[in-house]
Design a protein around this motif. Structure first.
Motif, PDB file in Angstrom:
ATOM      1  N   ALA A   2      -0.615   7.400 -12.573  1.00  0.00           N
ATOM      2  CA  ALA A   2      -0.982   7.844 -11.238  1.00  0.00           C
ATOM      3  C   ALA A   2      -2.364   7.044 -10.749  1.00  0.00           C
ATOM      4  CB  ALA A   2      -0.933   9.346 -10.892  1.00  0.00           C
ATOM      5  N   ALA A   3      -3.447   7.249 -11.740  1.00  0.00           N
ATOM      6  CA  ALA A   3      -4.506   6.817 -11.527  1.00  0.00           C
ATOM      7  C   ALA A   3      -4.594   5.423 -11.403  1.00  0.00           C
ATOM      8  CB  ALA A   3      -5.483   7.370 -12.667  1.00  0.00           C
ATOM      9  N   ALA A  58       2.352   6.643  -6.799  1.00  0.00           N
ATOM     10  CA  ALA A  58       1.202   7.584  -7.119  1.00  0.00           C
ATOM     11  C   ALA A  58       1.702   9.073  -7.092  1.00  0.00           C
ATOM     12  CB  ALA A  58      -0.295   7.331  -6.588  1.00  0.00           C
ATOM     13  N   VAL A  59       2.123   9.201  -5.806  1.00  0.00           N
ATOM     14  CA  VAL A  59       2.434  10.807  -5.478  1.00  0.00           C
ATOM     15  C   VAL A  59       3.528  11.097  -6.133  1.00  0.00           C
ATOM     16  CG1 VAL A  59       3.304  12.026  -3.674  1.00  0.00           C
ATOM     17  CG2 VAL A  59       1.368  10.735  -3.108  1.00  0.00           C
ATOM     18  N   ARG A  87      -3.287   4.411  -8.066  1.00  0.00           N
ATOM     19  CA  ARG A  87      -4.225   4.492  -6.896  1.00  0.00           C
ATOM     20  C   ARG A  87      -5.471   3.593  -7.105  1.00  0.00           C
ATOM     21  NH1 ARG A  87      -2.995   8.333  -3.735  1.00  0.00           N
ATOM     22  NH2 ARG A  87      -2.021  10.449  -4.619  1.00  0.00           N
ATOM     23  N   ARG A 145      -6.823  -3.037  -1.442  1.00  0.00           N
ATOM     24  CA  ARG A 145      -7.254  -2.660  -0.135  1.00  0.00           C
ATOM     25  C   ARG A 145      -8.632  -3.489  -0.202  1.00  0.00           C
ATOM     26  NH1 ARG A 145      -8.086   2.063  -0.947  1.00  0.00           N
ATOM     27  NH2 ARG A 145      -6.007   2.609  -0.314  1.00  0.00           N
ATOM     28  N   GLU A 169       2.033  12.074  -9.710  1.00  0.00           N
ATOM     29  CA  GLU A 169       1.175  13.180  -9.638  1.00  0.00           C
ATOM     30  C   GLU A 169       2.389  14.538  -9.626  1.00  0.00           C
ATOM     31  OE1 GLU A 169      -0.971  12.352  -6.342  1.00  0.00           O
ATOM     32  OE2 GLU A 169      -2.633  11.310  -7.486  1.00  0.00           O
ATOM     33  N   GLN A 191       0.791  -1.145  -0.043  1.00  0.00           N
ATOM     34  CA  GLN A 191       0.013   0.042   0.129  1.00  0.00           C
ATOM     35  C   GLN A 191       0.775   1.295   0.089  1.00  0.00           C
ATOM     36  OE1 GLN A 191      -3.162   0.685  -0.133  1.00  0.00           O
ATOM     37  NE2 GLN A 191      -3.516  -1.566  -0.665  1.00  0.00           N
ATOM     38  N   ALA A 206      -4.196   0.150  -5.654  1.00  0.00           N
ATOM     39  CA  ALA A 206      -4.097   0.257  -4.279  1.00  0.00           C
ATOM     40  C   ALA A 206      -5.533   0.173  -3.566  1.00  0.00           C
ATOM     41  CB  ALA A 206      -3.708   1.714  -3.705  1.00  0.00           C
ATOM     42  N   ASP A 207      -6.556   0.630  -4.323  1.00  0.00           N
ATOM     43  CA  ASP A 207      -7.861   0.455  -3.867  1.00  0.00           C
ATOM     44  C   ASP A 207      -8.356  -1.205  -4.207  1.00  0.00           C
ATOM     45  OD1 ASP A 207      -8.165   3.271  -3.410  1.00  0.00           O
ATOM     46  OD2 ASP A 207      -9.307   3.690  -5.020  1.00  0.00           O
ATOM     47  N   LYS A 225       1.117   4.071  -3.001  1.00  0.00           N
ATOM     48  CA  LYS A 225       0.871   5.608  -2.846  1.00  0.00           C
ATOM     49  C   LYS A 225       1.864   6.374  -3.198  1.00  0.00           C
ATOM     50  CE  LYS A 225      -0.193   8.850   0.970  1.00  0.00           C
ATOM     51  NZ  LYS A 225      -0.462   9.055   2.056  1.00  0.00           N
TER      52      LYS A 225
END
Length: 128
Positions: A93-94, A24-25, A97, A104, A28, A17, A100-101, A21
């Protein structure tokens, strides 16, 4: 940003995770920087076009007018390619994310059970 590409041995739920993240950051952040670079390139292309026009109107050597106009064209093309790279960073990045979703959703509850348990978990294959 080189730390992001460096693999680590932490492949736990929380570790993955965190990696997603961080990735992705970073993408971005790169996208924001690319947006600024693209704007600067477009501004410089406009300035070069205006300079070529003024140079031509002032009776400057046609060779320099053409070279300045070529610089404007190339800066415009570079800005277009920068936009494509920015779009790829946004897409990446999308996707990070979303990964990760999904991770999760699939494993979050299991990780919560495993980490809140006070007893030891049997080794994999114990029940087979």
């Amino acid at each position: 940003m080189s730390d992001i590409a460096r693999p680590s041995g932490d492949n736990s739920y929380a570790g993955l995770q965190r990696k997603l993240k961080t990735f992705a950051v970073a993408l971005e952040t790169a996208s924001e920087a690319l947006g600024k670079i693209q704007k600067d390139m477009r501004d410089h292309a406009s300035l070069a076009t205006a300079t070529a026009t003024q140079l031509g109107e002032a009776g400057g050597d046609e060779r320099y007018v053409d070279l300045t106009d070529t610089v404007a064209t190339l800066l415009g093309e570079a800005a277009t390619q920068t936009q494509r790279t920015k779009s790829a960073a946004d897409t990446g990045a999308a996707a990070a994310r979303a990964a990760a979703d999904t991770h999760r959703a699939k494993y979050g509850a299991l990780d919560e059970i495993r980490t809140s348990r006070t007893t030891k978990t049997p080794k994999p294959g114990f029940f087979s």
